[in-house]
Motif scaffolding. Structure first.
Motif, PDB file in Angstrom:
ATOM      1  N   MET A   1      55.812 101.350  32.001  1.00 39.30           N
ATOM      2  CA  MET A   1      56.219 100.261  31.111  1.00 39.30           C
ATOM      3  C   MET A   1      55.458 100.292  29.783  1.00 39.30           C
ATOM      4  SD  MET A   1      56.299  96.108  31.747  1.00 39.30           S
ATOM      5  CE  MET A   1      54.507  95.927  31.742  1.00 39.30           C
TER       6      MET A   1
ATOM      7  N   VAL B   1      60.250 100.795  38.047  1.00 40.65           N
ATOM      8  CA  VAL B   1      59.176 100.697  37.063  1.00 40.65           C
ATOM      9  C   VAL B   1      57.874 100.566  37.834  1.00 40.65           C
ATOM     10  CG1 VAL B   1      58.161  99.353  35.179  1.00 40.65           C
ATOM     11  CG2 VAL B   1      60.656  99.581  35.362  1.00 40.65           C
TER      12      VAL B   1
ATOM     13  N   ASP C   1      52.231  91.705  37.337  1.00 39.54           N
ATOM     14  CA  ASP C   1      53.587  91.601  37.889  1.00 39.54           C
ATOM     15  C   ASP C   1      54.358  90.428  37.317  1.00 39.54           C
ATOM     16  OD1 ASP C   1      51.936  89.739  39.175  1.00 39.54           O
ATOM     17  OD2 ASP C   1      52.832  90.046  41.151  1.00 39.54           O
TER      18      ASP C   1
ATOM     19  N   ALA D   1      55.955  92.117  34.330  1.00 39.45           N
ATOM     20  CA  ALA D   1      56.782  93.294  34.606  1.00 39.45           C
ATOM     21  C   ALA D   1      58.043  92.967  35.384  1.00 39.45           C
ATOM     22  CB  ALA D   1      55.954  94.332  35.364  1.00 39.45           C
ATOM     23  N   ARG D   2      57.989  92.016  36.288  1.00 38.22           N
ATOM     24  CA  ARG D   2      59.174  91.758  37.108  1.00 38.22           C
ATOM     25  C   ARG D   2      60.310  91.104  36.319  1.00 38.22           C
ATOM     26  NH1 ARG D   2      55.643  87.913  39.979  1.00 38.22           N
ATOM     27  NH2 ARG D   2      56.032  85.828  39.140  1.00 38.22           N
TER      28      ARG D   2
ATOM     29  N   LEU E   1      63.544  93.182  36.070  1.00 38.40           N
ATOM     30  CA  LEU E   1      64.532  93.340  37.140  1.00 38.40           C
ATOM     31  C   LEU E   1      65.952  92.940  36.723  1.00 38.40           C
ATOM     32  CD1 LEU E   1      62.443  92.215  40.232  1.00 38.40           C
ATOM     33  CD2 LEU E   1      63.444  94.482  39.857  1.00 38.40           C
TER      34      LEU E   1
ATOM     35  N   VAL F   1      60.472  96.919  40.784  1.00 38.64           N
ATOM     36  CA  VAL F   1      59.330  96.908  39.873  1.00 38.64           C
ATOM     37  C   VAL F   1      58.075  96.787  40.731  1.00 38.64           C
ATOM     38  CG1 VAL F   1      58.079  95.608  38.110  1.00 38.64           C
ATOM     39  CG2 VAL F   1      60.553  95.939  37.891  1.00 38.64           C
TER      40      VAL F   1
END
Length: 223
Positions: A7, A93, A99, A102-103, A106, A113
């Motif tokens: 990422m 990812v 998290d 990053a999530r 989705l 992820v």
């Protein structure tokens, strides 16, 4: 086929989740100082995570969402995810960043992820260092995904940009350095520079035997 995306610096063009959150939360100077300590070896991955957990005690989901929405993502992410899924392939990812940021990828179409696990903001619980990913964890996670889906190493392609991706790149043959530093570019099978995931993905498909060639006008791949 499994497509493994980093990422920070890869899907995020020229920046990181940490920097984008820091800009929105008014903690940019402090975050830059922490990144300097990390680069100098004063903090390891887990020490850095503990430091940002302490720094962002007032972080809210609204700030995280704004940081995500305003970040400079590569173009074409939903289209690439859709093409991967249409071919019966999978996308994941894997990032050492939190998290809770990053999530949010989705809904763009990634199948999974995997990120460092933080308490939900605003932080009401301590950080568990065992849940913070390291560069070697990327290799472990890909191995687990391969086993789960019955895939060989030849059926994986990784996209990354920096030293944190080096262990994974050393473990796979199909690798694409995306806007990468010299260290990772030297390890990659091919390299791409530019603002488009669609173009980076076209470069990657040239590595895959029996797969479609990149679309006309795609950038030239550089070994």
């Amino acid at each position: 086929m499994l497509h493994v995306f980093d990422m920070d610096g890869t899907l995020l063009h020229g920046t990181t989740a940490g920097l984008e959150i820091a800009r929105r939360s008014g903690t940019l100077a402090e975050l830059v100082a922490l990144e300097g300590r990390f680069a100098a070896g004063e903090l390891d991955t887990r020490g850095f995570a503990a430091a940002i957990h302490a720094l962002w005690t007032g972080l809210t989901p609204a700030v995280v969402a704004a940081a995500f929405a305003g970040a400079p993502w590569l173009s074409g992410i939903p289209e690439v995810c859709a093409d991967i899924r249409r071919r019966g392939e999978r996308s994941v990812v894997i990032t050492m960043s939190p998290d809770f940021f990053a999530r949010l990828l989705l809904p763009l179409g990634f199948d999974e992820v995997v990120a460092s696990r933080f308490p939900e903001p605003p932080f009401a619980a301590p950080l568990d260092p065992a849940h913070i990913l390291t560069p070697r964890d990327k290799v472990r996670v890909v191995g687990e995904l391969r086993a789960r889906h019955g895939l060989s190493a030849e059926q994986c392609v990784a996209y990354g940009d920096s030293r944190s991706d080096a262990p994974l790149f050393r473990s796979l043959r199909h690798t694409v350095a995306v806007n990468a530093d010299e260290h990772l570019a030297g390890l990659a099978a091919l390299s791409y520079r530019g603002p488009s995931l669609t173009e980076a993905y076209a470069v990657a498909r040239t590595l895959l035997p029996g797969r479609d060639a990149p679309a006309a006008g795609a950038p030239r791949a550089h070994p």
